[in-house]
Each structure stands twice: as structure tokens, then as C-alpha cells.
Design an enzyme around this catalytic site. Structure first.
Site, PDB file in Angstrom:
ATOM      1  CE1 TYR A 173      -3.963  -2.093   0.928  1.00  0.00           C
ATOM      2  CE2 TYR A 173      -2.304  -3.376   1.563  1.00  0.00           C
ATOM      3  CZ  TYR A 173      -3.809  -3.408   1.003  1.00  0.00           C
ATOM      4  OH  TYR A 173      -4.549  -4.477   0.938  1.00  0.00           O
ATOM      5  N   GLY A 194     -10.298  -9.579   6.139  1.00  0.00           N
ATOM      6  CA  GLY A 194     -10.485  -8.964   4.938  1.00  0.00           C
ATOM      7  C   GLY A 194      -9.479  -9.392   4.302  1.00  0.00           C
ATOM      8  CG  HIS A 196      -1.878  -8.307   2.038  1.00  0.00           C
ATOM      9  ND1 HIS A 196      -3.313  -8.773   2.085  1.00  0.00           N
ATOM     10  CD2 HIS A 196      -2.167  -6.981   1.529  1.00  0.00           C
ATOM     11  CE1 HIS A 196      -4.110  -7.761   1.648  1.00  0.00           C
ATOM     12  NE2 HIS A 196      -3.477  -6.777   1.235  1.00  0.00           N
ATOM     13  NE  ARG A 214     -10.594 -11.365  -2.595  1.00  0.00           N
ATOM     14  CZ  ARG A 214     -11.562 -10.946  -2.993  1.00  0.00           C
ATOM     15  NH1 ARG A 214     -12.833 -11.646  -3.067  1.00  0.00           N
ATOM     16  NH2 ARG A 214     -11.636  -9.573  -3.118  1.00  0.00           N
ATOM     17  CE1 TYR A 224     -12.334  -5.839   1.041  1.00  0.00           C
ATOM     18  CE2 TYR A 224     -12.393  -7.708  -0.228  1.00  0.00           C
ATOM     19  CZ  TYR A 224     -11.885  -7.087   0.643  1.00  0.00           C
ATOM     20  OH  TYR A 224     -10.948  -7.252   1.589  1.00  0.00           O
TER      21      TYR A 224
END
Ligand SMILES: C[S@@+](CC[C@H](N)C(=O)[O-])C[C@H]1O[C@@H](n2cnc3c(N)ncnc32)[C@H](O)[C@@H]1O
Length: 290
Positions: free
Chosen positions: A26, A144, A149, A182, A200
Site C-alpha cells: 500500500y 479482510g 498479503h 478468500r 467489498y
């Protein structure tokens, strides 16, 4: 061959600045800037799972919560509003900036005045916040699709195990880790990611293009190219993820928490028998009493 090697072949748009060896995807500020547009209205997002999560936390008698991937603070804020004591950490200062701003704006509310926000990364988490952990948290949240990541250079997934061990160390005996990913089993099978999900649901998400990178015959990385369109603003960013399969992720959790630890798996915050092919799997792991 490793996922990190794959990550260096298939470069994310934001290479980021590593903090303690962790790449901050990010760091260019692109995703952070539109994150809250991407996730849609905060309240309607958390409405999707608020009751389930709060009932779960209350049923486990949780009062003091550590959000280890707070990002802009969406879930932490919901929990503060619901009366929990919250400590929030994240590795990205670009994401934390928005949480810090909210704390400042609402500083006259005692819960927000007492809200602790720190920059920390999962590979050194326990040492980073040892003074705050004290006797341990009642719950650690990593929600989330955040955990994915973290890439891992070793076939044994040593870094994933190190991060989960740090989460476990931050819990008091009997505390719970609630962590999601996910449904990569489905993403690997279909090559596609659903653009809308319980996290989302923004009407501004125009598209998520999915690429699966195979390395030596094994899926090593999933890259998602997001296209956000809102108020004459078009924003594109790429995030790349480690494709955790349900069985392998389960195996790691059980290895760290012990084979006898209570483990529940939910699909999109429902019992698994109520939902077919969920977009997200959510795991609850309970730390033993000794
Ligand atoms: C997809 S965002 C989710 C943020 C928030 N939980 C939400 O749902 O809106 C993932 C977050 O995980 C953080 N993150 C990724 N790797 C991390 C690490 N190794 N240590 C701490 N935070 C990390 C990122 O900086 C980012 O803010």
C-alpha cells in the site's frame, strides 16, 4: 521454488518499502486513497457480519481485542462503537493514516480517546507490542483477506507459521484468533475473483482481473487488478496474494495451536453447511488454557 521468487518475477505495481522484510503493497498510497470507496459504505459493510462477529466475541467472553490488520480501521471502529476495548495495528502507514484521522476526529468519545493504534508487522508482532499485550488479548482479528498479503519464501511456509505463532502469543489462554482468507480453492479452479462480497460491496468496483501465477507447476501467487470508478475518478491498483487453500491453511493453524485446539470454520460468516462455495473462509481457533 518459492512464492517470494514468484513475487519478484511478477512485480506488484506498488513495490513498497519493506518494513522488517515485509513488503508494504500500500506504500504508493493508491489503494489506501480509494480503500473506503472500494469497500463501500462502512456501516453497510460491517452490517454484513457485525451481528455474527459480535455474538461470537460475546459468546467467548471477549472484551479486549487486537485487530492485527486494521487498515483504515473499519472493523476496529465498529468494535469500538460496540463497546469493545480495541488495539489496532497494521504495517502500512498509508492505511493507518485514515484510522489515526478517525481517532482524532472522534477524540471526545472516551472509546476513541483510549484507542491504541500502532505500526507493527506480523513477523515481529509480539516483540513490537509486548508492553501492550500484557496478559494477552481475548481475541486477535485478522480479517479482510489480509493474511494472504504475506508471501512466503519457504516451501514449509515458515513465515506464515511465524506470523500465526505471533498472533497466538498475543492471546491470553482461552483467547480466540479469528482469521480469514478468500476462497482460493475456487479462485484457482475458476481463475476468477467475485468483484462483490460481504467485505467489498461497493457499487464503484468495476472489475477485478485475476491472474494466477504458477511456479514449477504449483500456484504460487494470485494477483488482483482492481478497477474502481467513482465520481469522475478512475483508480487502478494491483494487490498480490498467497493462495491459501482451505486444507493447507487449516493444517498450519492446527500445527501452531495444537491438534486439540477448538477450530471452527465459517463461510462468509455463516455455518459451512448453510453456504456453498463462499467467497471467504473465516477460521476461529481457540488457544488452550495451559
Ligand atoms: C486488504 S487490507 C484489509 C484492511 C482491513 N482489515 C479491512 O478489511 O478493510 C490488508 C491490510 O493488511 C496489512 N498487512 C499486510 N501485511 C501485513 C503484515 N505483514 N503486518 C501487518 N499488516 C499487514 C496491510 O497493510 C493492509 O492494511
Amino acid at each position: 521454488m518459492s512464492a517470494t521468487s514468484a513475487d519478484s518475477v511478477f512485480v506488484a505495481r506498488s513495490e513498497g518499502i519493506s518494513a522488517e522484510g515485509v513488503r508494504d503493497q500500500y506504500a504508493d498510497g493508491k489503494a489506501a486513497k480509494v480503500w473506503e470507496i472500494f469497500i463501500g459504505d462502512k456501516n453497510s459493510r460491517t452490517e454484513n457480519y457485525k451481528n455474527f462477529l459480535i455474538n461470537l466475541l460475546k459468546s467467548k467472553n471477549c472484551k479486549r481485542i487486537l485487530d492485527v490488520a486494521c487498515g483504515t480501521g473499519v472493523d476496529s471502529i465498529m468494535l469500538l462503537e460496540e463497546g469493545f476495548e480495541v488495539v489496532s495495528v497494521d504495517a502500512s502507514d498509508k492505511m493507518l493514516k485514515y484510522a489515526l484521522k478517525e481517532r482524532w476526529n472522534r477524540r471526545k468519545e472516551a472509546a476513541f480517546d483510549n484507542w491504541i493504534i500502532e505500526e507493527a508487522n506480523w513477523l515481529s508482532l509480539y516483540d513490537d507490542i509486548k508492553d501492550i499485550v500484557k496478559d494477552g488479548f481475548d481475541a486477535v482479528l485478522c480479517l479482510g483477506n489480509s493474511f494472504a498479503h504475506l508471501m512466503d519464501s519457504s516451501p514449509e511456509q515458515l513465515e506464515h507459521k511465524k506470523a500465526i505463532k505471533n498472533f497466538e502469543k498475543c492471546l491470553k489462554p482461552g483467547g480466540v484468533l479469528i482469521i480469514d482468507h478468500r476462497n482460493y480453492d475456487n479462485i484457482l479452479e475458476t481463475g476468477a475473483t467475485p468483484a462483490k462480497s460481504l467485505y467489498y460491496n461497493s457499487s464503484h468496483t468495476a472489475d477485478i482481473k485475476t491472474s494466477v501465477l504458477f511456479y514449477c507447476g504449483k500456484p504460487a501467487m494470485v494477483a488482483m487488478d482492481y478497477l474502481i470508478e467513482a465520481n469522475n475518478l478512475t483508480s487502478e491498483f494491483r494487490l498480490s496474494y498467497y493462495p491459501h487453500t482451505l486444507s493447507q491453511f487449516t493444517k498450519i493453524l492446527r500445527e501452531i495451536f495444537g491438534a486439540g485446539a477448538e477450530h471452527q470454520i465459517y463461510g462468509d460468516f455463516k455455518d459451512l453447511n448453510e453456504i456453498q462455495n463462499p467467497a471467504f473462509y473465516i477460521h476461529l481457533m481457540e488457544k488452550g488454557l495451559n
